[in-house]
Design an enzyme around this catalytic site. Structure first.
Site, PDB file in Angstrom:
ATOM      1  N   GLU A 187      28.871  60.607  50.069  1.00 31.90           N
ATOM      2  CA  GLU A 187      27.706  59.607  49.492  1.00 31.90           C
ATOM      3  C   GLU A 187      28.114  57.642  48.363  1.00 31.90           C
ATOM      4  OE1 GLU A 187      25.591  62.179  46.389  1.00 31.90           O
ATOM      5  OE2 GLU A 187      25.287  63.438  48.366  1.00 31.90           O
ATOM      6  N   HIS A 199      18.475  56.941  40.018  1.00 31.09           N
ATOM      7  CA  HIS A 199      19.069  56.188  41.202  1.00 31.09           C
ATOM      8  C   HIS A 199      18.372  55.294  41.548  1.00 31.09           C
ATOM      9  CE1 HIS A 199      19.198  57.869  45.249  1.00 31.09           C
ATOM     10  NE2 HIS A 199      20.427  58.998  44.904  1.00 31.09           N
ATOM     11  N   ARG A 236      25.840  54.021  41.849  1.00 29.67           N
ATOM     12  CA  ARG A 236      24.449  54.134  41.542  1.00 29.67           C
ATOM     13  C   ARG A 236      24.563  52.988  40.411  1.00 29.67           C
ATOM     14  NH1 ARG A 236      23.116  60.266  41.155  1.00 29.67           N
ATOM     15  NH2 ARG A 236      23.540  60.622  43.958  1.00 29.67           N
ATOM     16  N   HIS A 255      16.910  59.662  36.730  1.00 35.02           N
ATOM     17  CA  HIS A 255      17.658  60.381  37.728  1.00 35.02           C
ATOM     18  C   HIS A 255      18.533  61.751  37.225  1.00 35.02           C
ATOM     19  CE1 HIS A 255      18.854  63.083  41.197  1.00 35.02           C
ATOM     20  NE2 HIS A 255      19.871  62.090  40.822  1.00 35.02           N
ATOM     21  N   ARG A 300      27.789  58.302  36.176  1.00 37.07           N
ATOM     22  CA  ARG A 300      28.131  59.376  36.618  1.00 37.07           C
ATOM     23  C   ARG A 300      27.984  59.244  38.841  1.00 37.07           C
ATOM     24  NH1 ARG A 300      25.764  63.971  39.751  1.00 37.07           N
ATOM     25  NH2 ARG A 300      23.480  62.766  39.557  1.00 37.07           N
TER      26      ARG A 300
HETATM   27  P1  FAD Z   1      19.446  72.462  35.038  1.00 34.26           P
HETATM   28  O1  FAD Z   1      19.594  72.858  36.385  1.00 34.26           O
HETATM   29  O2  FAD Z   1      18.519  71.301  34.840  1.00 34.26           O
HETATM   30  O3  FAD Z   1      18.484  73.587  33.675  1.00 34.26           O
HETATM   31  C1  FAD Z   1      17.653  73.867  32.432  1.00 34.26           C
HETATM   32  C2  FAD Z   1      17.346  74.955  32.398  1.00 34.26           C
HETATM   33  O4  FAD Z   1      16.987  74.889  30.996  1.00 34.26           O
HETATM   34  C3  FAD Z   1      16.026  75.280  32.937  1.00 34.26           C
HETATM   35  O5  FAD Z   1      16.267  76.890  33.349  1.00 34.26           O
HETATM   36  C4  FAD Z   1      15.221  75.270  32.155  1.00 34.26           C
HETATM   37  O6  FAD Z   1      13.859  76.102  32.610  1.00 34.26           O
HETATM   38  C5  FAD Z   1      15.740  75.729  30.673  1.00 34.26           C
HETATM   39  N1  FAD Z   1      15.312  74.957  29.935  1.00 34.26           N
HETATM   40  C6  FAD Z   1      14.884  73.904  29.266  1.00 34.26           C
HETATM   41  N2  FAD Z   1      14.529  73.450  28.271  1.00 34.26           N
HETATM   42  C7  FAD Z   1      14.255  75.106  27.730  1.00 34.26           C
HETATM   43  C8  FAD Z   1      13.209  75.881  26.374  1.00 34.26           C
HETATM   44  N3  FAD Z   1      13.273  74.516  25.341  1.00 34.26           N
HETATM   45  N4  FAD Z   1      13.944  76.740  26.102  1.00 34.26           N
HETATM   46  C9  FAD Z   1      14.478  77.704  26.758  1.00 34.26           C
HETATM   47  N5  FAD Z   1      14.838  77.398  28.406  1.00 34.26           N
HETATM   48  C10 FAD Z   1      14.253  75.911  28.404  1.00 34.26           C
HETATM   49  N6  FAD Z   1      23.639  66.614  41.884  1.00 34.26           N
HETATM   50  C11 FAD Z   1      24.135  66.612  42.035  1.00 34.26           C
HETATM   51  O7  FAD Z   1      25.618  66.879  41.744  1.00 34.26           O
HETATM   52  N7  FAD Z   1      24.078  66.768  43.047  1.00 34.26           N
HETATM   53  C12 FAD Z   1      22.685  66.279  43.852  1.00 34.26           C
HETATM   54  O8  FAD Z   1      22.604  66.279  44.962  1.00 34.26           O
HETATM   55  C13 FAD Z   1      21.925  66.390  43.018  1.00 34.26           C
HETATM   56  N8  FAD Z   1      20.502  65.891  43.677  1.00 34.26           N
HETATM   57  C14 FAD Z   1      19.885  65.827  42.401  1.00 34.26           C
HETATM   58  C15 FAD Z   1      18.121  65.740  42.900  1.00 34.26           C
HETATM   59  C16 FAD Z   1      17.388  66.110  42.092  1.00 34.26           C
HETATM   60  C17 FAD Z   1      15.844  65.313  42.556  1.00 34.26           C
HETATM   61  C18 FAD Z   1      17.519  65.479  40.519  1.00 34.26           C
HETATM   62  C19 FAD Z   1      16.746  66.075  39.253  1.00 34.26           C
HETATM   63  C20 FAD Z   1      18.572  65.811  40.177  1.00 34.26           C
HETATM   64  C21 FAD Z   1      20.000  66.021  41.039  1.00 34.26           C
HETATM   65  N9  FAD Z   1      21.055  66.015  40.716  1.00 34.26           N
HETATM   66  C22 FAD Z   1      22.134  66.278  41.797  1.00 34.26           C
HETATM   67  C23 FAD Z   1      21.574  66.110  39.294  1.00 34.26           C
HETATM   68  C24 FAD Z   1      21.639  67.900  38.979  1.00 34.26           C
HETATM   69  O9  FAD Z   1      20.222  68.858  39.419  1.00 34.26           O
HETATM   70  C25 FAD Z   1      21.618  68.527  37.785  1.00 34.26           C
HETATM   71  O10 FAD Z   1      22.613  67.727  36.868  1.00 34.26           O
HETATM   72  C26 FAD Z   1      22.372  69.573  37.529  1.00 34.26           C
HETATM   73  O11 FAD Z   1      21.354  70.670  38.318  1.00 34.26           O
HETATM   74  C27 FAD Z   1      21.585  70.410  36.138  1.00 34.26           C
HETATM   75  O12 FAD Z   1      22.260  72.004  36.315  1.00 34.26           O
HETATM   76  P2  FAD Z   1      21.570  71.807  34.245  1.00 34.26           P
HETATM   77  O13 FAD Z   1      21.872  73.978  34.542  1.00 34.26           O
HETATM   78  O14 FAD Z   1      22.683  70.937  32.986  1.00 34.26           O
HETATM   79  O15 FAD Z   1      20.204  71.888  34.056  1.00 34.26           O
HETATM   80  C1  SIN Z   2      21.265  62.130  45.540  1.00 30.55           C
HETATM   81  O1  SIN Z   2      21.329  63.248  46.256  1.00 30.55           O
HETATM   82  O2  SIN Z   2      21.333  61.460  46.239  1.00 30.55           O
HETATM   83  C2  SIN Z   2      21.466  62.622  44.263  1.00 30.55           C
HETATM   84  C3  SIN Z   2      23.385  63.262  44.174  1.00 30.55           C
HETATM   85  C4  SIN Z   2      23.367  62.894  43.398  1.00 30.55           C
HETATM   86  O3  SIN Z   2      22.246  63.124  42.167  1.00 30.55           O
HETATM   87  O4  SIN Z   2      24.951  63.693  42.892  1.00 30.55           O
END
Ligand code: FAD
Ligand code: SIN
Length: 524
Positions: A120, A248, A295, A357, A392
């Site tokens: 990527e 993004h 990005r 993003h 990032r």
């Molecule tokens: P999250 O997975 O967002 O989890 C947050 C949790 O907190 C959820 O369970 C939510 O319900 C809970 N929560 C929030 N507020 C509260 C509250 N007040 N009370 C109780 N619970 C709460 N990253 C990569 O490395 N590779 C990828 O391919 C990639 N693709 C992506 C594609 C998309 C469309 C998106 C949106 C993001 C992508 N990212 C990618 C980024 C990555 O997905 C996120 O940064 C990562 O998953 C965040 O994980 P996390 O555990 O920190 O939070």
């Molecule tokens: C993507 O698949 O382009 C998202 C990857 C990322 O946010 O790290």
């Protein structure tokens, strides 16, 4: 409303995405009693679930030094080198031991049975493992299956954390104000019973994800309101790097369609950014990396091309560069989503624009996930370890959640006690002063107002005038919302609105204070 319920555990984890779920499993395996709460009714719902491209593993002849170099280059000289090295040293091994061996996540394999490695933007070599174009879904399903069946984990869905409990703010003993700032749990809103409950814990981990919903156009699902960041800020934690919002470059653009992410992995496979007549343009902005530049560079180049040519979007051309069969097998979910709006990515140019993003800033944490508040940890997108610096690198975020989910768990296991924990009877029951039922119309309008301000004034390209205007408007809106919050019965949307306006102010102030253009923070 009187509080009638009380949970108590060794560790309270707020958030069930990759960071929270990873920490929960390691702590529970070691015998600790863990409560995991998520505001979603379905605990899968999270940013993690929607991740597409994949998670960094190991490329052929890869090394920590090579990965570190790519992360630091993308981070525009603003990364915390110690944290980046930890990511490179520990990350691939945790992908293997937790995701592949413990949870059996079925990452794609090539014909010889080896893990299929994608490339990527910003990566010098292919090193990303994936489950077609729905990697997050595969990971999150495996995590929640393990969390949901673990005997030491109590999983509370549809519970929204409202505020952190700190004896200096909440103890009935007024002298607690002289003790160091420490966290002992949180107030939670139970959406089903419509009550506020107390959850006390020796250690609390915020893993509440990012802030994409602050912006009109975003790839993030509805829950990405940054609740944890606002809660930590109110409790007195340090928040850093908040100006670095990553946009993004490629989200689907049609007036009535949502901003579906078109994974960077499609450019990794050879797709190019083009105008309507098929002419590529990234070679003018990044001759060496072209369409696979970091990005921030790609997103700003698109922005500039849109202004120069006075067009509402540019296009991604997959079909001229990738065989149709490969597009269909590698990107089945993206193809299905776009087909709903009449675009076949294996035949048509795909209209795209940048959208908010990822939050590179967050709650300051050290290399073990400790925040500036005692016994309060943060991990994943809500935290700022400094790994991402000012921008990032693709596919580092899931890895950071995995690594810091694991490191916070390891730290907690070595330091299990909390001398500031007070008995529940020393904490006042939640007292909802408000008697008015929240008007969803008012909440929706305020949220929309915040998103427009942030998109128009604190977006991809910022300037002093717009930032000043944003600060004025957001401050006056916050006064209004705080008043509304006080007189209204609490509910999930109201909690989110209050947090969103706080976070919008945090981001805007940080953008105002930093007049150096670095990574994804750009001021005209
Ligand atoms: P999250 O997975 O967002 O989890 C947050 C949790 O907190 C959820 O369970 C939510 O319900 C809970 N929560 C929030 N507020 C509260 C509250 N007040 N009370 C109780 N619970 C709460 N990253 C990569 O490395 N590779 C990828 O391919 C990639 N693709 C992506 C594609 C998309 C469309 C998106 C949106 C993001 C992508 N990212 C990618 C980024 C990555 O997905 C996120 O940064 C990562 O998953 C965040 O994980 P996390 O555990 O920190 O939070
Ligand atoms: C993507 O698949 O382009 C998202 C990857 C990322 O946010 O790290």
């Amino acid at each position: 409303m009187m509080m009638t319920n009380h949970y108590d555990s060794d560790v309270l984890i707020i958030g069930s995405g990759i960071a929270g779920a990873t920490a929960a499993l390691l702590l529970a395996d070691a015998g600790l009693a863990v409560t995991v709460v998520t505001r979603s009714k379905d605990p899968h719902e999270s940013n993690t679930y929607y991740a597409q491209g994949g998670i960094i593993y190991r490329g052929k002849n890869d090394s920590t030094a090579m990965l570190t170099e790519d992360v630091m280059r993308a981070g525009a000289g603003h990364c915390n080198a110690e944290a980046v090295t930890i990511l490179g040293d520990e990350g691939p091994e945790l992908v293997k031991s937790i995701l592949i061996e413990k949870l059996n996540v079925a990452f794609d394999q090539d014909k010889s049975g080896e893990l299929s490695l994608a490339r990527e933007g910003g990566h010098a070599i292919p090193r990303i493992v994936h489950a077609t174009d729905a990697t997050g879904k595969a990971i999150q399903i495996a995590l929640i299956r393990a969390v949901g069946t673990h005997p030491n984990i109590q999983l509370l869905a549809a519970h929204t954390a409202i505020d952190l409990l700190t004896p200096s703010h909440h103890s009935l003993n007024r002298l607690a104000v002289y003790e160091p700032l420490a966290c002992i749990g949180a107030y939670l809103f139970d959406q089903v019973s419509d009550r506020v409950v107390l959850c006390t814990a020796k250690k609390t981990l915020l893993a509440t994800g990012g802030v994409g919903q602050l912006f009109l156009r975003t790839t993030n699902p509805a829950g990405a309101r940054g609740d944890g960041i606002a809660m930590a800020n109110r409790a007195g934690a340090r928040i850093i790097n908040a100006e670095f919002i990553q946009f993004h470059p490629t989200t689907f653009y049609q007036s009535r369609a949502p901003h579906l992410l078109i994974s960077e992995a499609v450019r990794g496979e050879g797709a190019r950014l083009v105008h309507a007549d098929g002419t590529p343009f990234m070679q003018h902005y990044a001759p060496e990396w072209q369409d696979l530049a970091p990005r921030d560079i790609v997103a700003r180049s698109i922005h500039e091309e849109m202004i120069k040519h006075d067009v509402p979007n540019v296009y991604l051309d997959l079909c001229s560069y990738i065989p149709a069969r490969r597009i269909k097998s590698h990107f089945p979910n993206i193809r299905r989503s776009c087909l709903q709006y009449g675009i076949d990515i294996s035949k048509d140019l795909v209209p795209v624009v940048p959208a908010a993003h990822y939050f590179c800033g967050g709650i300051w944490v050290d290399t073990w996930g400790r925040s500036t508040i005692g016994h309060l940890y943060a991990a994943g997108e809500t935290a700022c370890t400094g790994v991402h610096g000012a921008n990032r690198l693709a596919s580092t975020s899931l890895l950071e959640g995995l690594v810091w989910g694991s490191r916070t768990a390891r730290h907690i296991l070595k330091h299990r006690e909390n001398p500031y924990l007070v008995h529940a009877s020393d904490i006042p029951p939640w007292c909802d002063e408000g008697s008015v039922t929240a008007d969803p119309g008012l909440i929706a309008q305020d949220m929309s107002y915040i998103r427009h301000i942030m998109w128009n004034y604190v977006g991809l390209v910022r300037n002093s005038q717009r930032l000043k205007r944003a600060i004025r408007e957001l401050r006056s809106l916050e006064v209004e919302i705080e008043h509304f919050y006080r007189v209204t019965r609490v509910n999930d949307s109201l909690i989110g609105l209050r947090n969103m306006v706080r976070n919008a102010i945090i981001v805007t102030f940080a953008a105002w204070e930093n007049n150096q253009n670095t990574g994804c923070h750009f001021r005209e």
